[in-house]
Every structure is written in C-alpha cells, then in structure tokens.
Design a protein around this motif. Structure first.
Motif, PDB file in Angstrom:
ATOM      1  N   GLN A  90      -3.542  -1.699  -7.337  1.00 48.51           N
ATOM      2  CA  GLN A  90      -2.987  -1.303  -8.626  1.00 48.51           C
ATOM      3  C   GLN A  90      -3.273  -2.396  -9.655  1.00 48.51           C
ATOM      4  O   GLN A  90      -2.549  -3.388  -9.739  1.00 48.51           O
ATOM      5  N   ASN A 143      -4.425   4.725   3.966  1.00 44.34           N
ATOM      6  CA  ASN A 143      -4.372   5.889   3.074  1.00 44.34           C
ATOM      7  C   ASN A 143      -3.331   5.699   1.971  1.00 44.34           C
ATOM      8  O   ASN A 143      -2.749   6.677   1.493  1.00 44.34           O
ATOM      9  N   SER A 170     -11.462   0.140  -3.166  1.00 39.60           N
ATOM     10  CA  SER A 170     -10.147   0.732  -3.340  1.00 39.60           C
ATOM     11  C   SER A 170     -10.105   1.548  -4.616  1.00 39.60           C
ATOM     12  O   SER A 170     -10.661   1.142  -5.639  1.00 39.60           O
ATOM     13  N   CYS A 227      -1.732   3.670  -1.701  1.00 40.22           N
ATOM     14  CA  CYS A 227      -1.910   3.867  -3.140  1.00 40.22           C
ATOM     15  C   CYS A 227      -3.106   3.115  -3.699  1.00 40.22           C
ATOM     16  O   CYS A 227      -3.450   3.273  -4.870  1.00 40.22           O
ATOM     17  N   SER A 283       0.794  -1.232   0.000  1.00 38.26           N
ATOM     18  CA  SER A 283       0.000   0.000   0.000  1.00 38.26           C
ATOM     19  C   SER A 283       0.827   1.283   0.000  1.00 38.26           C
ATOM     20  O   SER A 283       0.341   2.321  -0.444  1.00 38.26           O
ATOM     21  N   GLN A 300      -7.257   4.031  -6.930  1.00 37.23           N
ATOM     22  CA  GLN A 300      -5.841   4.335  -7.074  1.00 37.23           C
ATOM     23  C   GLN A 300      -5.499   5.652  -6.374  1.00 37.23           C
ATOM     24  O   GLN A 300      -6.154   6.668  -6.563  1.00 37.23           O
ATOM     25  N   ASP A 301      -4.463   5.567  -5.516  1.00 40.28           N
ATOM     26  CA  ASP A 301      -3.969   6.721  -4.746  1.00 40.28           C
ATOM     27  C   ASP A 301      -5.010   7.256  -3.762  1.00 40.28           C
ATOM     28  O   ASP A 301      -4.890   8.391  -3.299  1.00 40.28           O
ATOM     29  N   ALA A 302      -6.016   6.458  -3.448  1.00 42.05           N
ATOM     30  CA  ALA A 302      -7.051   6.904  -2.503  1.00 42.05           C
ATOM     31  C   ALA A 302      -7.242   5.924  -1.357  1.00 42.05           C
ATOM     32  O   ALA A 302      -8.217   6.008  -0.618  1.00 42.05           O
TER      33      ALA A 302
END
Length: 270
Positions: A220, A215, A252, A217, A192, A254-256
């Motif tokens: 992916q 918090n 999930s 990534c 993560s 991306q980047d959140a």
C-alpha cells in the motif's frame, strides 16, 4: 587431533615401518630371509599397516569435519536467534512508543490494535526460539518448523514445498536465506491481511530459487501506518539477497497479493 599431528603421522609412520623393518632384516634376519622373501614381506607389511593407518586417519578427519559442521550449524542458529532478538526489541520498542502516544491521546481502538500487535510479535518470537540448536542441523527441518509455527500463530493457510539436499547451502547462506524468508512472512503477517500464502524452495544443479506468494492486499504505497517498517524490511531483504549473490524480484498490486522471487546461479567449478 590437529592437522599438524596428522601431517607428522603421515610423514613418520611409513618411515618408521619401512626403515624399522629393513634395519631388523639386515641386522637379524639375513640368514633366515632371502632378498625376494624380504621384499615381499615388507610390501605386505607396508600395505597392511598403511591401510590400517589410512583408515584410522580418515575416520578421525571425518569426525573432526562433522564436529566443525555441527559447530557451524549451531553458530548459524545462535546468530539467527540474536538477529531475531534485536528485531523483536526494535519492533516492540516502536509499538510500545506508539501505544503510549495513543493512550495519551485517548485513542482506545488504536491502542488495542497496538496491544494485539505486541501479542502477535511475542507469540511469533516464542515459536521461533523454541527450536533447540540441535534441530538446526537440518536446514529443511528448520524451514518446516518455522513455517508450521507461523501457520499456527497466524491462522493463514500455507502451501509449502522444499526440495533441497543436505548441505545445499553453506551456514552463512542458510542464515541469509532464512532471514529473507522470515522477513517476508513477518510482512505477510503484519501488513497483508492475507488468507492464503505459499512457500517454494528448490535447489538444482545450476541454480536455486525461493518463491513466496500471498493473496493479501498487496503493498500500500499511500498507507502511512507501518510504512517505515515495511520499507526497512524490503531493504533488508535486498541487502541479504545481494550478500547471497542472488536477485530479488518483488511484484505487488493493490488487492492482488504479493509475489517474492529470490534466485541465484550456482557457481560451477571448472
């Protein structure tokens, strides 16, 4: 003492008490005890001895049940350790193979990353295996110990909330729930790149709920590295949730960050 012996004692003791006293009264005490006095005496003796016998028997049964619960709790801890050992073996085998390939290719940076992954895995395993089985009798304490050690190993800030009562979950449920938690936090540590995470477990009268967030990534989908192990971990969590009779929701972006919710309704006996 076995349940069969308890049954024999329960059947024979009242018979011996009442029958023995009646025999003695009719054979030796008729001239000394009236019928009313004899009936009163046998009632008092039966009440007193029955109370003493019942107190002893239920105390013995409670001790036996405590030993059974302690044995189940220890078994749960040892089974969890066996699972950890198997996962550690598989994880290290894959990482060592990857390390060997990268060294042959002369890719030093990737090889360093693999060595770092091995180091982290071993440190986490050592922390997981430090807890003696006696501490495993409290599920809440096991969770706190694991998360506290995870925080020390990873350096990731962690908010922890555990609101459960003693014996909220059976030993088998504890194994499955603890396994889901471990898999989730292993994924956070490995994939993560998070700086903050949270864990919440609450048990109510009608349902229980486990909520894990980070918090980082996020998942992916296009990343090739570790994709197989990540997918395997998610499948494993879904399998354990199904065995618990619970639903598992994984959200999930991306980047959140990532959010994991596992919850189930309590069965109410009618």
């Amino acid at each position: 003492m076995t349940m069969r012996k308890y049954k024999l004692f329960t059947v024979l003791v009242p018979v011996c008490i009442i029958g023995g006293f009646e025999y003695i009264r009719h054979e030796f005490l008729l001239r000394y005890l009236t019928m009313e006095a004899g009936n009163f005496t046998i009632t008092v003796i039966t009440l007193l001895l029955s109370y003493l016998f019942a107190s002893w028997m239920f105390t013995s049964m409670e001790r036996s049940n405590e030993k059974i619960l302690l044995s189940e709790a220890r078994r749960a801890v040892f089974e969890e350790r066996e699972r950890l050992a198997r996962e550690l073996h598989d994880d290290l085998a894959q990482t060592l193979f990857f390390l060997n390939v990268k060294l042959r290719q002369g890719d030093i940076e990737e090889a360093k990353a693999a060595v770092s992954e091995i180091d982290n895995s071993l440190r986490q395993a050592i922390f997981n295996l430090r807890t003696p089985p006696e501490e495993g009798t409290s599920f809440g304490q096991r969770i706190h110990t694991y998360l506290d050690n995870w925080r020390l190993v990873t350096g990731i800030e962690l908010q922890e909330t555990v609101k459960i009562t003693e014996n909220s979950f059976s030993p088998n449920e504890e194994i499955l729930l603890f396994g889901i938690m471990q898999e989730a936090f292993t994924n956070i540590r490995k994939h993560s790149m998070a700086t903050d995470a949270s864990f919440h477990l609450e048990d109510g009268n009608h349902h229980w709920r486990m909520h894990i967030t980070d918090n980082g990534c996020g998942l992916q989908p296009n990343a090739k590295a570790n994709a197989k192990s990540t997918t395997y971990g998610i499948d494993l969590m879904h399998k354990r949730a199904a065995e618990l009779g619970a639903t598992l929701e994984l959200q999930s972006e991306q980047d959140a960050g990532t959010e994991l919710i596992v919850q189930a309704e309590r069965k109410v006996n009618s």
